[in-house]
Scaffold this motif. Sequence first.
Motif, PDB file in Angstrom:
ATOM      1  N   TYR A 109     -23.496  -7.042  40.940  1.00 25.92           N
ATOM      2  CA  TYR A 109     -24.830  -7.631  40.981  1.00 25.92           C
ATOM      3  C   TYR A 109     -25.863  -6.744  40.291  1.00 25.92           C
ATOM      4  CZ  TYR A 109     -29.347  -9.074  42.839  1.00 25.92           C
ATOM      5  OH  TYR A 109     -30.670  -9.444  42.944  1.00 25.92           O
ATOM      6  N   THR A 110     -25.904  -5.465  40.654  1.00 26.72           N
ATOM      7  CA  THR A 110     -26.907  -4.565  40.080  1.00 26.72           C
ATOM      8  C   THR A 110     -26.714  -4.395  38.580  1.00 26.72           C
ATOM      9  OG1 THR A 110     -25.514  -2.684  40.748  1.00 26.72           O
ATOM     10  CG2 THR A 110     -27.329  -3.295  42.206  1.00 26.72           C
ATOM     11  N   LYS A 113     -27.933  -7.586  36.791  1.00 28.14           N
ATOM     12  CA  LYS A 113     -29.385  -7.714  36.797  1.00 28.14           C
ATOM     13  C   LYS A 113     -30.044  -6.683  35.879  1.00 28.14           C
ATOM     14  CE  LYS A 113     -29.803 -11.238  39.420  1.00 28.14           C
ATOM     15  NZ  LYS A 113     -30.291 -12.514  38.833  1.00 28.14           N
ATOM     16  N   LYS A 314     -23.481 -16.207  40.415  1.00 32.69           N
ATOM     17  CA  LYS A 314     -24.669 -15.870  39.630  1.00 32.69           C
ATOM     18  C   LYS A 314     -25.871 -16.753  39.948  1.00 32.69           C
ATOM     19  CE  LYS A 314     -22.538 -13.790  35.544  1.00 32.69           C
ATOM     20  NZ  LYS A 314     -22.408 -13.851  34.066  1.00 32.69           N
TER      21      LYS A 314
END
Length: 359
Positions: A109-110, A113, A314
């Motif tokens: 996720y990080t 992003k 997502k």
Amino acid sequence: MAGNTFGKLFKLTTFGESHGEAIGGIIDGCPAGVELDFEAIQTELDRRKPGQSKITTQRKESDTVQFLSGIFEGKTTGTPIGFIIPNSDARSKDYDHLKDVYRPSHADYTYDKKYGHRDYRGGGRSSARETATRVLAGAIAQQVLASQKISINAYVSQVGSDRCEKHYSKLDFDNTFSNIVRCPDDETATRFIEQIEQIRNEGDTVGGVVTCVIENTPVGLGDPVFDKLHADLGKAMLSINAVKGFEYGSGFEAVTMRGSQNNDIFENNEGEIKTKSNNSGGIQGGISNGEDIYFNVAFKPVATLMSNQQSVDKKGASAEVEGKGRHDPCVVPRAVPIVRAMAAIVILDAFLMTKTTEV
């Protein structure tokens, strides 16, 4: 992406992804004329590589290093040492189901992003596969340090809540690699292995602690403000995948002690200034004091489980992460050479920095 270089004088820059053609690096600042023991270097890589025992991931990689520059007739030339370690057993298709799903407690996720794009095959650049390059650089650093009689040892001192109760001074480091869990105390090692096997059979994972001991370090390594030796060691250890904590000397236990208990009293030992105890962990004011440097590195349980976990994709929609693939039930056995390597890089870098400031 920044942050791919570590060190000031002895510097390592790494490149590559878990499922790319190869991983590799450039070592800059290695002294010239160091006669390298290539067999010892490969041994360190073998101690980290996957597929080496029943309690590690079954991915099969030879981790055979190919040197490209910086070495002639078996000795370092002082120029950048370039190297690659090919990937040969990636099986990228095993990760197709993760293309649009974020795995719990991973960098998925990080990473997505921050960069807007990610290599989902084994975590790409965020994979612990990258640590093989560190072990290679650390193996070279250890050989340079050995010429100065500085030795670095690391071992598994805890798995889950089970600890090795013996002080490191009571252990024989020559026995560390005599078992698959890398604990030099046989009785404790047996318990550790049984625990990891049980947890693996349950489809779960477990964390642990690696203890590192650096002996014969000279007085004067490190600087007292932003370049404290323990701060550099802390950054090195916390940069390793899955590390959740670092403590040196008496560490967090110091908060339970009074100053009169925690202070290391100086004494004259046959003309040499020493300390009666070593709660400082060999470092005072950010500078090595000549005593053993010792510290603990805590590793979390591996985030990939062999059972399904709930997550999101997502778009934020609910999704299930399927528990499959080849993963370690506990990372600490393979982390031992990584901790040792990063410690060697820090100590050699500090040693070389000290040499440049001598009058």
